[in-house]
Design a protein around this motif. Structure first.
Motif, PDB file in Angstrom:
ATOM      1  N   UNK A 131      22.339  22.943  -9.347  1.00 36.13           N
ATOM      2  CA  UNK A 131      22.781  24.340  -9.307  1.00 36.13           C
ATOM      3  C   UNK A 131      23.943  24.546 -10.266  1.00 36.13           C
ATOM      4  N   UNK A 132      24.958  23.680 -10.183  1.00 39.47           N
ATOM      5  CA  UNK A 132      26.157  23.849 -11.018  1.00 39.47           C
ATOM      6  C   UNK A 132      25.830  23.616 -12.486  1.00 39.47           C
ATOM      7  N   UNK A 133      25.010  22.606 -12.775  1.00 43.29           N
ATOM      8  CA  UNK A 133      24.618  22.344 -14.165  1.00 43.29           C
ATOM      9  C   UNK A 133      23.834  23.525 -14.729  1.00 43.29           C
ATOM     10  N   UNK A 134      22.986  24.115 -13.902  1.00 46.61           N
ATOM     11  CA  UNK A 134      22.208  25.282 -14.349  1.00 46.61           C
ATOM     12  C   UNK A 134      23.134  26.449 -14.663  1.00 46.61           C
ATOM     13  N   UNK A 135      24.116  26.696 -13.790  1.00 47.06           N
ATOM     14  CA  UNK A 135      25.065  27.791 -14.023  1.00 47.06           C
ATOM     15  C   UNK A 135      25.804  27.584 -15.333  1.00 47.06           C
ATOM     16  N   UNK A 136      26.326  26.372 -15.544  1.00 42.69           N
ATOM     17  CA  UNK A 136      27.083  26.089 -16.766  1.00 42.69           C
ATOM     18  C   UNK A 136      26.197  26.180 -18.002  1.00 42.69           C
ATOM     19  N   UNK A 137      24.956  25.704 -17.878  1.00 38.90           N
ATOM     20  CA  UNK A 137      24.042  25.764 -19.013  1.00 38.90           C
ATOM     21  C   UNK A 137      23.677  27.187 -19.391  1.00 38.90           C
ATOM     22  N   UNK A 138      23.474  28.034 -18.381  1.00 37.21           N
ATOM     23  CA  UNK A 138      23.105  29.427 -18.641  1.00 37.21           C
ATOM     24  C   UNK A 138      24.276  30.189 -19.247  1.00 37.21           C
ATOM     25  N   UNK A 139      25.479  29.977 -18.695  1.00 39.10           N
ATOM     26  CA  UNK A 139      26.664  30.661 -19.226  1.00 39.10           C
ATOM     27  C   UNK A 139      26.906  30.293 -20.683  1.00 39.10           C
ATOM     28  N   UNK A 140      26.570  29.044 -21.045  1.00 34.47           N
ATOM     29  CA  UNK A 140      26.821  28.577 -22.411  1.00 34.47           C
ATOM     30  C   UNK A 140      25.868  29.177 -23.439  1.00 34.47           C
ATOM     31  N   UNK A 141      24.756  29.756 -22.983  1.00 35.41           N
ATOM     32  CA  UNK A 141      23.784  30.306 -23.934  1.00 35.41           C
ATOM     33  C   UNK A 141      24.314  31.569 -24.596  1.00 35.41           C
ATOM     34  N   UNK A 142      24.123  31.726 -25.908  1.00 35.78           N
ATOM     35  CA  UNK A 142      24.462  32.999 -26.556  1.00 35.78           C
ATOM     36  C   UNK A 142      23.656  34.122 -25.926  1.00 35.78           C
ATOM     37  N   UNK A 143      24.335  35.199 -25.585  1.00 40.20           N
ATOM     38  CA  UNK A 143      23.709  36.294 -24.853  1.00 40.20           C
ATOM     39  C   UNK A 143      23.811  37.582 -25.670  1.00 40.20           C
ATOM     40  N   UNK A 157      17.497  38.765 -22.160  1.00 43.24           N
ATOM     41  CA  UNK A 157      17.168  37.336 -22.050  1.00 43.24           C
ATOM     42  C   UNK A 157      17.113  36.856 -20.595  1.00 43.24           C
ATOM     43  N   UNK A 158      17.405  37.753 -19.680  1.00 42.66           N
ATOM     44  CA  UNK A 158      17.365  37.397 -18.262  1.00 42.66           C
ATOM     45  C   UNK A 158      18.495  36.497 -17.821  1.00 42.66           C
ATOM     46  N   UNK A 159      19.566  36.431 -18.615  1.00 40.21           N
ATOM     47  CA  UNK A 159      20.649  35.505 -18.299  1.00 40.21           C
ATOM     48  C   UNK A 159      21.386  35.917 -17.024  1.00 40.21           C
ATOM     49  N   UNK A 160      21.677  37.217 -16.890  1.00 42.15           N
ATOM     50  CA  UNK A 160      22.381  37.652 -15.684  1.00 42.15           C
ATOM     51  C   UNK A 160      21.498  37.456 -14.444  1.00 42.15           C
ATOM     52  N   UNK A 161      20.198  37.671 -14.585  1.00 42.81           N
ATOM     53  CA  UNK A 161      19.280  37.467 -13.448  1.00 42.81           C
ATOM     54  C   UNK A 161      19.239  35.990 -13.040  1.00 42.81           C
ATOM     55  N   UNK A 162      19.238  35.106 -14.035  1.00 42.31           N
ATOM     56  CA  UNK A 162      19.231  33.674 -13.715  1.00 42.31           C
ATOM     57  C   UNK A 162      20.511  33.249 -13.009  1.00 42.31           C
ATOM     58  N   UNK A 163      21.647  33.718 -13.532  1.00 44.47           N
ATOM     59  CA  UNK A 163      22.931  33.385 -12.909  1.00 44.47           C
ATOM     60  C   UNK A 163      22.975  33.912 -11.478  1.00 44.47           C
ATOM     61  N   UNK A 164      22.449  35.113 -11.286  1.00 44.70           N
ATOM     62  CA  UNK A 164      22.448  35.720  -9.960  1.00 44.70           C
ATOM     63  C   UNK A 164      21.663  34.859  -8.969  1.00 44.70           C
TER      64      UNK A 164
END
Length: 424
Positions: A131-143, A157-164
């Motif tokens: 979970x934590x690795x996924x959050x950090x990986x998603x936040x690191x993506x250019x949005x 890109x669905x980044x906010x949906x993934x983080x949610x």
């Protein structure tokens, strides 16, 4: 966007304009569940942010509270050593990152909730790590939504949906624990108070109902959980990797610890200050592999840096990785040389701009006091209680030291090493 890659310019930026810096540029991903409105990381420097900082400093990371809970950290590190000892008996390799992560999970979860969240022989800590690795990986993506604000409404890109999705999982965990604790507090006349952060946060919700809520508590826990694990875990792994790649440094550290500790197996936090070479190893690891390689700053007024005007609303990035490898500041910058810190006054507390692993100024990491204690205790215990060799007859110079960049700087390939019971 302006990139700062020199300690001289970084010093001017932080010392001269810290009072002008009002907020970070909030990424769209941090807006999931309105997290940015509660977060000690993303809030502007307003009264709510100051109260959160004060709470962390006085109630969670004060010297008095950390001294009172050092027995807990000692217990969790002893459990780590017992786990590693099992690999000694079987002659098998330990995944250093996974073992360190589970230890840190349990230190933090007990500090917050008086409960273990991780277990070495089960998948529970692995699930939390994912979970934590996924959050950090998603936040690191250019949005795209961070560069073209009109796109925030559709989240292309669905980044906010993934983080949610992942935030919801963590918040549900917190909800269950908080609900159970509230029921215990309300129903039992003989309720036994825990010495943990949750107890403090629930007290605040009763005493300051107008300015502090359960929602505030959950988002603070979310901040602290995400920030605590990956940074500390990666630093332990990098330090062990460099020591295995430089056996003479490992032996020097082992000798120092034995001279101070003697035949005792358990290292106390009070021993750490008497281990200057160990302290130097951690500083050198921070120099080469800063947990967060880039710090961002956002100024809402024009500022002048090194005779250049940086316009308001520009993003200023401070490249800690580049500063740590600047040949005009460090001799042999790409080599692991802890000795460079033995006769040096440089520390990691934000006063020396050549080395800023925990940031500096008003935004310095609130968890630094706990991170320092955990790092040194775990590393010293792994060095002192075990000798180590690489698996499959690998030579030190053959180790894969590639980096995987994201929010944190991880080792691309997990470090695995075979522990051998040390002769005291």
């Amino acid at each position: 966007m302006v990139v700062v890659s020199s300690p001289k310019v970084a010093k001017e930026l932080f010392q001269k304009y810290d009072h002008v810096y009002t907020s970070k540029l909030v990424p769209d991903s941090a807006r999931a569940f309105d997290h940015h409105k509660f977060s000690v990381i993303w809030l502007p420097a307003n009264s709510k942010w100051r109260n959160l900082r004060k709470l962390c400093k006085e109630q969670l990371f004060s010297s008095e509270r950390l001294n009172a809970s050092q027995g807990l950290r000692q217990e969790k590190v002893q459990q780590l050593c017992n786990y590693v000892h099992g690999f000694c008996i079987n002659g098998e390799a330990v995944d250093i990152r996974e073992a360190a992560f589970t230890t840190i999970v349990n230190v933090v979860s007990n500090t917050f909730f008086s409960a273990d969240f991780g277990h070495y022989e089960s998948n529970s800590s692995q699930e939390l790590k994912e979970i934590i690795s996924a959050v950090l990986g998603i936040i690191a993506k250019p949005n795209l939504s961070d560069y073209f604000l009109v796109l925030r409404a559709i989240d292309p890109q669905g980044i906010r949906r993934q983080i949610k999705f992942y935030f919801r999982k963590l918040l549900q965990i917190f909800d269950e624990i908080i609900s159970q604790r509230l029921k215990e507090r309300e129903k039992s006349l003989a309720y036994c108070r825990r010495n943990d952060l949750l107890e403090v946060l629930l007290d605040l919700t009763q005493l300051r109902k107008t300015e502090w809520s359960i929602e505030d508590a959950k988002h603070l826990l979310l901040d602290l959980f995400i920030a605590a694990f990956d940074t500390t875990t990666s630093t332990v792994e990098w330090a062990m990797a460099e020591l295995l790649r430089n056996p003479e440094k490992m032996e020097k550290a082992k000798t120092e610890i034995r001279e101070v500790i003697g035949h005792r197996k358990l290292i106390q936090e009070s021993d750490i200050s008497a281990l200057p070479y160990l302290l130097a190893i951690v500083k050198e690891t921070f120099r080469l592999y800063p947990p967060v390689s880039i710090m961002s700053r956002h100024y809402e007024a024009d500022i002048e840096i090194d005779q250049y005007i940086v316009p308001k609303n520009a993003v200023v990035l401070v490249n800690l990785w580049a500063i740590g490898r600047d040949s005009s500041v460090w001799s042999n910058p790409d080599s692991f040389v802890p000795e460079r810190f033995l006769d040096s006054e440089i520390d990691v507390k934000g006063h020396h701009f050549e080395l800023l692993p925990f940031s500096t100024g008003r935004r310095i990491c609130v968890g630094m006091p706990l991170a320092e204690r955990m790092l040194h205790l775990i590393l010293a215990s792994l060095i002192h209680n075990f000798d180590w060799k690489l698996e499959d007859g690998m030579k030190p110079e053959e180790m894969d030291m590639r980096e995987k960049l994201g929010i944190t700087m991880q080792k691309a390939v997990h470090l695995k090493a075979i522990p051998i019971k040390a002769t005291m």
